[in-house]
Design a protein around this motif. Structure first.
Motif, mmCIF file in Angstrom:
data_model
loop_
_atom_site.group_PDB
_atom_site.id
_atom_site.type_symbol
_atom_site.label_atom_id
_atom_site.label_comp_id
_atom_site.label_asym_id
_atom_site.label_seq_id
_atom_site.Cartn_x
_atom_site.Cartn_y
_atom_site.Cartn_z
ATOM 1 N N ASN A 42 14.603 1.685 8.808
ATOM 2 C CA ASN A 42 13.348 1.685 8.059
ATOM 3 C C ASN A 42 13.538 2.326 6.693
ATOM 4 O O ASN A 42 14.089 3.422 6.575
ATOM 5 N N ASN A 43 13.092 1.623 5.643
ATOM 6 C CA ASN A 43 13.240 2.157 4.290
ATOM 7 C C ASN A 43 11.936 2.135 3.506
ATOM 8 O O ASN A 43 11.941 2.301 2.288
ATOM 9 N N GLN A 44 10.806 1.929 4.204
ATOM 10 C CA GLN A 44 9.525 1.878 3.512
ATOM 11 C C GLN A 44 8.420 2.446 4.395
ATOM 12 O O GLN A 44 8.421 2.263 5.617
ATOM 13 N N ALA A 45 7.496 3.151 3.761
ATOM 14 C CA ALA A 45 6.312 3.657 4.459
ATOM 15 C C ALA A 45 5.098 3.426 3.568
ATOM 16 O O ALA A 45 5.159 3.644 2.355
ATOM 17 N N MET A 46 4.003 2.951 4.158
ATOM 18 C CA MET A 46 2.757 2.718 3.436
ATOM 19 C C MET A 46 1.654 3.571 4.041
ATOM 20 O O MET A 46 1.598 3.751 5.260
ATOM 21 N N ARG A 47 0.781 4.069 3.194
ATOM 22 C CA ARG A 47 -0.381 4.798 3.645
ATOM 23 C C ARG A 47 -1.600 4.302 2.872
ATOM 24 O O ARG A 47 -1.541 4.076 1.671
ATOM 25 N N PHE A 48 -2.715 4.149 3.600
ATOM 26 C CA PHE A 48 -3.966 3.685 3.017
ATOM 27 C C PHE A 48 -5.065 4.691 3.329
ATOM 28 O O PHE A 48 -5.126 5.225 4.435
ATOM 29 N N GLY A 49 -5.941 4.924 2.368
ATOM 30 C CA GLY A 49 -7.050 5.848 2.581
ATOM 31 C C GLY A 49 -6.623 7.285 2.421
ATOM 32 O O GLY A 49 -6.343 7.746 1.305
ATOM 33 N N ASP A 50 -6.572 8.022 3.517
ATOM 34 C CA ASP A 50 -6.186 9.435 3.468
ATOM 35 C C ASP A 50 -4.677 9.548 3.294
ATOM 36 O O ASP A 50 -3.902 9.158 4.174
#
Length: 262
Positions: free
Chosen positions: A83-91
């Motif tokens: 894994n080479n990517q992380a996404m976060r939405f909102g908080d």
């Protein structure tokens, strides 16, 4: 903008201190090996020639601030196995919220005189890295992408999806690289369409050097009418006539989601 309460301000200061350490306007506090022009309190912005709405702060984070930010990202445990990517939405994580606050502070107090045309005045929209309506929106950013690239890995030429608002920030860490900008022509936009196509003629590319600790801001033309890409294949990362040595690179992209519409 209404001032935050004492409790909110104290929380922000504590989170900033945890992520980036204590700040000071004194050059004597600058980490060894880092020029006094690097990091908080010494921000200098450059308007990138040829691309309206594209601004670079080459020394946004000092070496110590970069190390602290990388440590905060590492503690998230995102980059395991392949894994080479992380996404976060909102908080967003607290360190990302405070990184956003630091970006806003750099825009407000940084020197914006570098690279401006002589006819541009301080009152002109082009004289600021972000227009006031974007700078003071709330939340400033509510979507984040953290990427980790191995040597040779980059990003294809693209314009960010239209579901994201104007005003995008990219913080670069670890390996230096060159990001290229090329003109794009938007298609007739339909409901739910996020597509853009390249113009009939291939335009010359505008290179921008992203040093570790640098910050790029895109708004207006740079955000909507120009594609950006990073080609890290052998022989493609050239700056001032020499090839940049490629190592692992980490980037943080901050954006704001537009409200959902039916």
């Amino acid at each position: 903008m209404a001032a935050a309460g004492d409790g909110g301000e104290s929380h922000c200061r504590d989170a900033l201190r945890e992520a980036f350490g204590d700040s000071s306007g004194s050059d004597s506090d600058t980490p060894a090996g880092v020029s006094p022009g690097a990091g908080r309190g010494h921000w200098r912005w450059e308007a990138v020639a040829g691309v309206r709405g594209l601004w670079l702060c080459a020394a946004f984070l000092s070496a110590d601030e970069q190390a602290r930010l990388l440590n905060a990202i590492q503690k998230e445990g995102w980059f395991v196995d392949a894994n080479n990517q992380a996404m976060r939405f909102g908080d967003l994580p607290s360190w990302a919220v405070e990184l956003s606050a630091l970006i806003r502070e750099a825009i407000c107090v940084g020197d914006t005189s570098v690279g401006l045309d002589a006819e541009v005045t301080n009152e002109d929209e082009d004289a600021c890295p972000l227009p006031s309506d974007l700078l003071w929106r709330e939340p400033f950013f509510n979507q984040m992408i953290a990427n980790r690239y191995r040597p040779g890995e980059g990003i294809c030429a693209h314009v960010d999806l239209m579901r994201f608002d104007d005003g995008i920030a990219i913080v670069s860490l670890e390996s230096a690289c060159v990001m290229h900008f090329s003109q794009a022509e938007p298609t007739r936009r339909r409901a739910g369409s996020d597509t853009l196509k390249q113009g009939d003629g291939e335009s010359s590319k505008v290179p921008v050097l992203l040093n570790p600790g640098s910050l790029v801001l895109m708004f207006g033309d740079a955000r909507y009418l120009w594609k950006h890409e990073i080609d890290r294949k052998p022989g493609r990362q050239l700056w001032d006539g020499r090839e940049l040595e490629q190592h692992r690179r980490t980037s943080i992209t901050l954006r704001k989601l537009l409200p959902c519409t039916d």
